[in-house]
Design a protein around this motif. Sequence first.
Motif, PDB file in Angstrom:
ATOM      1  N   TRP A   1       3.408  70.624 100.795  1.00  0.00           N
ATOM      2  CA  TRP A   1       3.356  71.662 101.830  1.00  0.00           C
ATOM      3  C   TRP A   1       3.218  71.043 103.215  1.00  0.00           C
ATOM      4  CZ3 TRP A   1      -0.436  74.688  98.287  1.00  0.00           C
ATOM      5  CH2 TRP A   1       0.297  75.551  97.453  1.00  0.00           C
ATOM      6  N   ALA A   2       2.433  69.989 103.328  1.00  0.00           N
ATOM      7  CA  ALA A   2       2.290  69.312 104.620  1.00  0.00           C
ATOM      8  C   ALA A   2       3.623  68.773 105.095  1.00  0.00           C
ATOM      9  CB  ALA A   2       1.264  68.184 104.507  1.00  0.00           C
ATOM     10  N   MET A   3       4.408  68.204 104.177  1.00  0.00           N
ATOM     11  CA  MET A   3       5.723  67.677 104.541  1.00  0.00           C
ATOM     12  C   MET A   3       6.661  68.800 104.981  1.00  0.00           C
ATOM     13  SD  MET A   3       5.349  64.457 104.186  1.00  0.00           S
ATOM     14  CE  MET A   3       3.659  64.819 104.703  1.00  0.00           C
ATOM     15  N   ILE A   4       6.516  69.960 104.355  1.00  0.00           N
ATOM     16  CA  ILE A   4       7.331  71.116 104.719  1.00  0.00           C
ATOM     17  C   ILE A   4       7.007  71.569 106.141  1.00  0.00           C
ATOM     18  CG2 ILE A   4       7.615  73.591 104.267  1.00  0.00           C
ATOM     19  CD1 ILE A   4       7.372  72.836 101.255  1.00  0.00           C
ATOM     20  N   LEU A   5       5.725  71.654 106.452  1.00  0.00           N
ATOM     21  CA  LEU A   5       5.315  72.090 107.790  1.00  0.00           C
ATOM     22  C   LEU A   5       5.753  71.074 108.847  1.00  0.00           C
ATOM     23  CD1 LEU A   5       1.753  73.419 106.913  1.00  0.00           C
ATOM     24  CD2 LEU A   5       3.767  74.781 107.492  1.00  0.00           C
ATOM     25  N   LEU A   6       5.743  69.799 108.477  1.00  0.00           N
ATOM     26  CA  LEU A   6       6.205  68.769 109.405  1.00  0.00           C
ATOM     27  C   LEU A   6       7.710  68.877 109.612  1.00  0.00           C
ATOM     28  CD1 LEU A   6       4.869  66.402 110.949  1.00  0.00           C
ATOM     29  CD2 LEU A   6       5.607  64.914 109.091  1.00  0.00           C
ATOM     30  N   GLU A   7       8.429  69.159 108.540  1.00  0.00           N
ATOM     31  CA  GLU A   7       9.877  69.286 108.634  1.00  0.00           C
ATOM     32  C   GLU A   7      10.274  70.456 109.528  1.00  0.00           C
ATOM     33  OE1 GLU A   7      13.822  69.757 105.727  1.00  0.00           O
ATOM     34  OE2 GLU A   7      11.826  69.505 104.848  1.00  0.00           O
ATOM     35  N   GLN A   8       9.449  71.506 109.551  1.00  0.00           N
ATOM     36  CA  GLN A   8       9.757  72.660 110.394  1.00  0.00           C
ATOM     37  C   GLN A   8       9.782  72.323 111.879  1.00  0.00           C
ATOM     38  OE1 GLN A   8       6.846  75.707 109.181  1.00  0.00           O
ATOM     39  NE2 GLN A   8       8.560  76.929 108.443  1.00  0.00           N
TER      40      GLN A   8
ATOM     41  N   HIS B   1      12.194  60.910 111.910  1.00  0.00           N
ATOM     42  CA  HIS B   1      11.736  62.242 112.298  1.00  0.00           C
ATOM     43  C   HIS B   1      11.796  62.318 113.814  1.00  0.00           C
ATOM     44  CE1 HIS B   1       9.052  65.726 112.925  1.00  0.00           C
ATOM     45  NE2 HIS B   1       9.333  66.043 111.688  1.00  0.00           N
ATOM     46  N   PHE B   2      11.991  63.506 114.343  1.00  0.00           N
ATOM     47  CA  PHE B   2      12.102  63.661 115.792  1.00  0.00           C
ATOM     48  C   PHE B   2      10.805  63.246 116.491  1.00  0.00           C
ATOM     49  CE2 PHE B   2      12.322  65.899 119.860  1.00  0.00           C
ATOM     50  CZ  PHE B   2      13.622  65.624 120.252  1.00  0.00           C
ATOM     51  N   PHE B   3       9.654  63.576 115.912  1.00  0.00           N
ATOM     52  CA  PHE B   3       8.372  63.266 116.539  1.00  0.00           C
ATOM     53  C   PHE B   3       7.461  62.398 115.685  1.00  0.00           C
ATOM     54  CE2 PHE B   3       8.570  67.090 119.532  1.00  0.00           C
ATOM     55  CZ  PHE B   3       8.749  66.285 120.648  1.00  0.00           C
TER      56      PHE B   3
ATOM     57  N   HIS C   1       5.494  55.019 108.432  1.00  0.00           N
ATOM     58  CA  HIS C   1       6.182  54.304 107.374  1.00  0.00           C
ATOM     59  C   HIS C   1       6.363  55.186 106.151  1.00  0.00           C
ATOM     60  CE1 HIS C   1       4.279  51.063 109.801  1.00  0.00           C
ATOM     61  NE2 HIS C   1       5.459  50.509 109.627  1.00  0.00           N
ATOM     62  N   SER C   2       7.506  55.021 105.500  1.00  0.00           N
ATOM     63  CA  SER C   2       7.728  55.657 104.208  1.00  0.00           C
ATOM     64  C   SER C   2       7.415  54.689 103.074  1.00  0.00           C
ATOM     65  CB  SER C   2       9.177  56.135 104.089  1.00  0.00           C
ATOM     66  OG  SER C   2      10.081  55.063 104.320  1.00  0.00           O
TER      67      SER C   2
END
Length: 369
Positions: free
Chosen positions: A132-139, A354-356, A360-361
């Motif tokens: 869910w955190a990754m989803i909110l970041l992707e938004q 990512h834009f912002f 690291h992955s």
Amino acid sequence: MLMRYGDVRKATADTTHFSSKAGQISVRDGSPVAEKVRQIYAAEGWLPVHSLVNNDPPDHGRFRAFVDKAFLPRHVRAIEPYIRATAEELCRSMPDGVAFDLIPGFSLRLPLMVISHELGVPASDLDRWNAWAMILLEQMNPDLAPERELELTHQVCEMQQYLARRIAEVRAAPGTNLLTHLVLAADEGQMTMAELLSVIQMLVPAGHETTANAISAGVRRLAETPDLQAKLRANPSRIPAYCEEVLRLDAPIQGLFRRAVSDTEIDGCPIWAGNTVVLSWGAANRDPDKFPDPSRLDLERRNANQHLSFGAGAHFCVGNQLARAEMRIAFETMLATFRSIQIAPDIGVASAPHFFAFGHSTLGVIVER
């Protein structure tokens, strides 16, 4: 895009000419599927509202006041033993002399466990919480495809329903964690469910993804610089200064959006009402007029903590003390546990685009006790 320290700091604090309601984060006013998004929220969850990062004074102050209560310094100090115990446990589980990726088992796991603990999320749900955190970041991506935005909206509604159940549990049996403080403060201030959820949604990615990126950046620098490891082991009191330089050089969030609310200018450059402005904190942190020899990590830098990685003014990051504590304890624990930390060339290091968000992955390391 603003890049110089003085320009970025001024615009960050200038809520008269620059609005945080830029229509890019959470409340995506300019989206081509905005109406469909609203319909999904109406049917399956709660429509996000402008609350913290995407709000302006004076309304911003109402939200900030009740969140500040939940992030009091004494609460951060109270959970430091839990943070340290968690870091020590994670270090004990690391293989000795064998290459592995540090991110899933430490950089991400530590802040994920801390914020999940504080929001009442059981260990069995950690993977869902991270997703869910990754989803909110992707938004936050300004180039998000309309079809993907609709997919993400359904998943955000799923998270909202999960949080609503947790909030009901807290009201029935209050505890001492962050979620309890938020719920009680919201109830005292007559906060609506949509407003409370919007605040928590801001804290979800900010509560662990950004700190995970900062921890990874700091460990990478340690792994690449044995002399720095030795210096900090010999003098752990310099670790807080190290944290500030890592935040300055490797800001986990490189900037945010603002929207010009009236015609203005910066250093002779006209900015028209309605224009979107990007505040580049990452660039400002390397402005040589503010930070001499800006690319050098300097533990003696007197103004290192004046970086803009936590923003500035009314929007200065409410969780900065928690993030700093997690970073400091992570580095203290790794340096105390291991006599050597090295980059694992077979795994290597990779960054996530990512834009912002900047981090690291993959971070391959070899540690030796």
